[in-house]
Structures are given as structure tokens and as C-alpha cells.
Enzyme design. Structure first.
Site, PDB file in Angstrom:
ATOM      1  N   ASP A   1      40.594  -1.303   1.577  1.00 57.66           N
ATOM      2  CA  ASP A   1      41.345  -0.216   2.192  1.00 57.66           C
ATOM      3  C   ASP A   1      41.406  -0.382   3.710  1.00 57.66           C
ATOM      4  O   ASP A   1      40.474  -0.913   4.314  1.00 57.66           O
ATOM      5  CB  ASP A   1      40.659   1.115   1.828  1.00 57.66           C
ATOM      6  CG  ASP A   1      41.575   2.307   2.049  1.00 57.66           C
ATOM      7  OD1 ASP A   1      42.773   2.114   2.357  1.00 57.66           O
ATOM      8  OD2 ASP A   1      41.080   3.442   1.925  1.00 57.66           O
TER       9      ASP A   1
ATOM     10  N   ASN B   1      44.418  -1.495   5.516  1.00 56.48           N
ATOM     11  CA  ASN B   1      45.421  -2.433   6.060  1.00 56.48           C
ATOM     12  C   ASN B   1      46.393  -1.720   6.988  1.00 56.48           C
ATOM     13  O   ASN B   1      46.765  -2.239   8.042  1.00 56.48           O
ATOM     14  CB  ASN B   1      46.237  -3.075   4.933  1.00 56.48           C
ATOM     15  CG  ASN B   1      45.393  -3.959   4.033  1.00 56.48           C
ATOM     16  OD1 ASN B   1      44.269  -4.297   4.373  1.00 56.48           O
ATOM     17  ND2 ASN B   1      45.949  -4.336   2.893  1.00 56.48           N
TER      18      ASN B   1
ATOM     19  N   ARG C   1      45.969   1.131   8.682  1.00 57.95           N
ATOM     20  CA  ARG C   1      45.332   1.542   9.943  1.00 57.95           C
ATOM     21  C   ARG C   1      45.060   0.345  10.845  1.00 57.95           C
ATOM     22  O   ARG C   1      45.178   0.419  12.061  1.00 57.95           O
ATOM     23  CB  ARG C   1      44.031   2.320   9.648  1.00 57.95           C
ATOM     24  CG  ARG C   1      44.286   3.789   9.392  1.00 57.95           C
ATOM     25  CD  ARG C   1      43.150   4.441   8.677  1.00 57.95           C
ATOM     26  NE  ARG C   1      43.095   3.998   7.282  1.00 57.95           N
ATOM     27  CZ  ARG C   1      42.052   4.159   6.478  1.00 57.95           C
ATOM     28  NH1 ARG C   1      40.962   4.735   6.945  1.00 57.95           N
ATOM     29  NH2 ARG C   1      42.100   3.763   5.235  1.00 57.95           N
TER      30      ARG C   1
ATOM     31  N   SER D   1      47.263  -0.186  -7.246  1.00 56.89           N
ATOM     32  CA  SER D   1      46.902   0.832  -8.241  1.00 56.89           C
ATOM     33  C   SER D   1      48.143   1.384  -8.917  1.00 56.89           C
ATOM     34  O   SER D   1      49.263   1.241  -8.402  1.00 56.89           O
ATOM     35  CB  SER D   1      46.143   1.973  -7.553  1.00 56.89           C
ATOM     36  OG  SER D   1      47.040   2.765  -6.816  1.00 56.89           O
ATOM     37  N   SER D   2      47.928   2.050 -10.049  1.00 56.86           N
ATOM     38  CA  SER D   2      49.069   2.685 -10.747  1.00 56.86           C
ATOM     39  C   SER D   2      49.723   3.723  -9.839  1.00 56.86           C
ATOM     40  O   SER D   2      50.894   4.050 -10.017  1.00 56.86           O
ATOM     41  CB  SER D   2      48.616   3.392 -12.024  1.00 56.86           C
ATOM     42  OG  SER D   2      47.414   2.921 -12.489  1.00 56.86           O
ATOM     43  N   GLU D   3      48.949   4.238  -8.893  1.00 56.08           N
ATOM     44  CA  GLU D   3      49.479   5.276  -7.995  1.00 56.08           C
ATOM     45  C   GLU D   3      50.223   4.676  -6.790  1.00 56.08           C
ATOM     46  O   GLU D   3      50.963   5.377  -6.102  1.00 56.08           O
ATOM     47  CB  GLU D   3      48.343   6.177  -7.485  1.00 56.08           C
ATOM     48  CG  GLU D   3      47.714   7.072  -8.572  1.00 56.08           C
ATOM     49  CD  GLU D   3      46.804   6.331  -9.544  1.00 56.08           C
ATOM     50  OE1 GLU D   3      46.139   5.360  -9.130  1.00 56.08           O
ATOM     51  OE2 GLU D   3      46.773   6.696 -10.739  1.00 56.08           O
ATOM     52  N   ASN D   4      50.015   3.376  -6.528  1.00 52.57           N
ATOM     53  CA  ASN D   4      50.664   2.758  -5.360  1.00 52.57           C
ATOM     54  C   ASN D   4      52.187   2.680  -5.481  1.00 52.57           C
ATOM     55  O   ASN D   4      52.887   2.466  -4.496  1.00 52.57           O
ATOM     56  CB  ASN D   4      50.108   1.350  -5.085  1.00 52.57           C
ATOM     57  CG  ASN D   4      48.743   1.347  -4.436  1.00 52.57           C
ATOM     58  OD1 ASN D   4      47.974   0.391  -4.595  1.00 52.57           O
ATOM     59  ND2 ASN D   4      48.405   2.397  -3.697  1.00 52.57           N
TER      60      ASN D   4
ATOM     61  N   ARG E   1      33.710  -0.223  -0.678  1.00 48.46           N
ATOM     62  CA  ARG E   1      34.997   0.277  -0.197  1.00 48.46           C
ATOM     63  C   ARG E   1      35.009   0.188   1.323  1.00 48.46           C
ATOM     64  O   ARG E   1      34.058   0.608   1.991  1.00 48.46           O
ATOM     65  CB  ARG E   1      35.255   1.723  -0.621  1.00 48.46           C
ATOM     66  CG  ARG E   1      36.632   2.198  -0.131  1.00 48.46           C
ATOM     67  CD  ARG E   1      37.072   3.512  -0.720  1.00 48.46           C
ATOM     68  NE  ARG E   1      38.484   3.733  -0.386  1.00 48.46           N
ATOM     69  CZ  ARG E   1      39.324   4.458  -1.090  1.00 48.46           C
ATOM     70  NH1 ARG E   1      38.918   5.050  -2.194  1.00 48.46           N
ATOM     71  NH2 ARG E   1      40.581   4.604  -0.715  1.00 48.46           N
TER      72      ARG E   1
HETATM   73  C1  FPP Z   1      44.988  -0.466   1.294  1.00 53.00           C
HETATM   74  O1  FPP Z   1      45.439  -0.368   2.602  1.00 53.00           O
HETATM   75  C2  FPP Z   1      45.411  -1.687   0.682  1.00 53.00           C
HETATM   76  C3  FPP Z   1      46.325  -1.770  -0.339  1.00 53.00           C
HETATM   77  C4  FPP Z   1      46.990  -0.637  -0.968  1.00 53.00           C
HETATM   78  C5  FPP Z   1      46.710  -3.052  -0.890  1.00 53.00           C
HETATM   79  C6  FPP Z   1      45.652  -4.113  -0.908  1.00 53.00           C
HETATM   80  C7  FPP Z   1      46.366  -5.372  -0.948  1.00 53.00           C
HETATM   81  C8  FPP Z   1      46.067  -6.492  -0.261  1.00 53.00           C
HETATM   82  C9  FPP Z   1      44.873  -6.682   0.577  1.00 53.00           C
HETATM   83  C10 FPP Z   1      46.991  -7.631  -0.322  1.00 53.00           C
HETATM   84  C11 FPP Z   1      47.287  -8.191  -1.657  1.00 53.00           C
HETATM   85  C12 FPP Z   1      46.099  -8.621  -2.427  1.00 53.00           C
HETATM   86  C13 FPP Z   1      45.923  -9.835  -3.016  1.00 53.00           C
HETATM   87  C14 FPP Z   1      44.793 -10.049  -3.957  1.00 53.00           C
HETATM   88  C15 FPP Z   1      46.824 -10.960  -2.760  1.00 53.00           C
HETATM   89  P1  FPP Z   1      46.326   0.882   2.998  1.00 53.00           P
HETATM   90  O2  FPP Z   1      47.730   0.420   3.086  1.00 53.00           O
HETATM   91  O3  FPP Z   1      46.075   2.008   2.057  1.00 53.00           O
HETATM   92  O4  FPP Z   1      45.736   1.180   4.417  1.00 53.00           O
HETATM   93  P2  FPP Z   1      45.675   2.580   5.149  1.00 53.00           P
HETATM   94  O5  FPP Z   1      44.858   3.494   4.271  1.00 53.00           O
HETATM   95  O6  FPP Z   1      44.989   2.232   6.424  1.00 53.00           O
HETATM   96  O7  FPP Z   1      47.084   3.021   5.341  1.00 53.00           O
END
Ligand code: FPP
Length: 226
Positions: free
Chosen positions: A15, A17, A19, A60-63, A174
Site C-alpha cells: 500500500d 503507491n 501517496r 483486489s476485487s474492490e480495486n 502492510r
Molecule cells: C496500493 O497503493 C497499491 C495497489 C492498489 C496496487 C499494488 C500494485 C503494484 C505494486 C503493482 C503491480 C504488482 C505486481 C505484482 C506486478 P494505492 O494506490 O492504494 O496507494 P495510496 O493508498 O497511497 O493511494
């Protein structure tokens, strides 16, 4: 080191990315891209740390409720990741496993994943990627399969989870300071140790993983006993 102190199966909710990107004044997509680089470094080092299975929550299914552009960026990163890293998985004896309702993804991704699963099926260390995954859905599905075969018990449910062939979950990490499970491995986490860190996913390094493992080794797991 006793087997109880050694984490065989580690799962991570990656989690932060978005931010990370915001903090660096970059588009969100760059955060996810840097997130993939963090994944790559971790996969390279996990085997050397004695981890038999690394399970990552990638989608996730929610993404699906994120903006279309972000969903499409994440799917494209997945395509690129499989294409570029498959030869390395094969060379390093990594077995790819996908958990979740991944057959519902775009047909070209399904095809790519099927090929990657087949080509890595003999690998000894497992990289399990959760795609279109939701733990409540997984448990409901496992319970309905268990019911079809007779009794619903903890054992028959566990035998029908996506993770039935994996070692028990030891440690769940996490990143980014959030302290919740977000529908990830709810059943499997029953006796897992939890590790929460403020580090944002793109900044998470093998050293961070090692210190979570060192911390794990110092904990006493009692499984409800005393
Ligand atoms: C959460 O960050 C991350 C995700 C929803 C996706 C995770 C995916 C990757 C790291 C890339 C793909 C993975 C592989 C295995 C190739 P967020 O976007 O929820 O961050 P935030 O909460 O800071 O906005």
C-alpha cells in the site's frame, strides 16, 4: 533457528503507491511503476531469506472501483511484469501462482498467466500474486465446495481455499501506515503475525523485509495456548 521462528510464508499488502507519487509530485501511475520495481527486488531476495512462499496483494476485487485509467495502468503493468520477468522466474526456480478470480481478467492477460503458470510449474519457491482477489469471496467459494463434498468444517474449508497447497501463513505485512486487512487472506491470517510499517510500498526494500523477519523470529506464537 526452530521452524516456529522461521517464516516460511509471508504475505504483503502493498500500500502507498499513490501517496508515494504525490509526495514526489509524480502521476499516480509512476507510483505503481515504482511499486513493481519494489516487487522485483523483493522476489529476487525472498528465496535467500528462507521464504518458501511470498504472497502479494496486487489487485483486489474492490480495486475495479478505481478510475478506468488507473485500472488500465495496473493491468498494463501486470502484462509488462509477466512478460519481462518470466525468464527470470524460470531461471531462479520461482513458481508463479495466482490467487483470486483471475479467470475474469482480460482474455490476453488470462492467456499470458496460463502460459506463465505452466512454464514455472516446477519451481520450488512460490510467488503467489492475488489478482481480482477478495478473501470473503474466497471463503464463501471454499465453503460452497466443502458443502458439495459433505461437511463444512474448518478443515474442509481450508482444503478448498486458493492457498490449500501453500505453507500456513506466518507473517502478514502492510505498508503505508494503514492498519487493516482490507479483505486479504482473512482465513489464513487466523494465527499469522502482523507487521505494520509506515514505509510507502515503492520505498519498501529487502532490508525492510529482513527486519520484519527478524522481528517475527523474536515473537512467541502460542496459537491460543499458553
Ligand atoms: C496500493 O497503493 C497499491 C495497489 C492498489 C496496487 C499494488 C500494485 C503494484 C505494486 C503493482 C503491480 C504488482 C505486481 C505484482 C506486478 P494505492 O494506490 O492504494 O496507494 P495510496 O493508498 O497511497 O493511494
Amino acid at each position: 533457528m526452530t521452524s516456529d521462528k522461521h517464516a516460511r510464508h509471508v504475505a504483503i499488502i502493498m500500500d502507498g503507491n499513490g501517496r508515494w507519487a504525490k509526495r514526489h509530485h509524480l502521476p499516480r501511475a509512476m507510483g505503481h511503476q515504482r511499486g513493481v520495481e519494489a516487487v522485483r527486488k523483493l522476489v529476487r531476495s525472498a528465496g535467500g531469506m528462507g521464504i518458501e512462499c511470498l504472497t502479494l496483494y496486487a489487485f483486489s476485487s474492490e480495486n475495479w472501483s478505481r478510475p478506468d485509467e488507473e485500472v488500465s495502468d495496473l493491468m498494463n503493468l501486470m502484462r509488462k511484469f509477466i512478460k519481462s520477468d518470466l525468464p527470470e522466474f524460470i531461471a531462479n526456480d520461482v513458481r508463479l501462482k495466482i490467487i483470486g478470480d483471475w479467470q475474469g481478467l482480460a482474455p490476453d492477460i488470462v492467456e499470458m498467466l496460463e502460459d506463465a503458470l505452466e512454464q514455472t510449474s516446477k519451481g520450488s519457491n512460490t510467488l503467489a500474486v492475488a489478482l481480482n482477489y477478495g478473501a470473503q469471496q474466497e471463503i464463501a467459494h471454499a465453503a460452497s465446495l466443502a458443502a458439495q463434498s459433505g461437511a463444512i468444517t474448518p478443515e474442509t474449508i481450508a482444503a478448498n481455499l486458493y492457498t490449500a497447497d501453500l505453507p500456513p501463513l506466518d507473517l502478514l505485512i502492510r505498508t503505508s501506515g494503514e492498519v487493516r486487512l482490507s479483505n486479504f487472506l482473512l482465513w489464513q491470517a487466523a494465527y499469522a503475525e502482523m507487521s505494520f510499517t509506515d514505509v510507502l510500498w515503492p520505498d519498501f526494500t529487502p532490508d525492510h523485509l529482513q527486519s520484519a523477519l527478524d522481528d517475527f523470529a523474536r515473537r512467541e506464537r502460542r496459537y491460543g495456548g499458553r
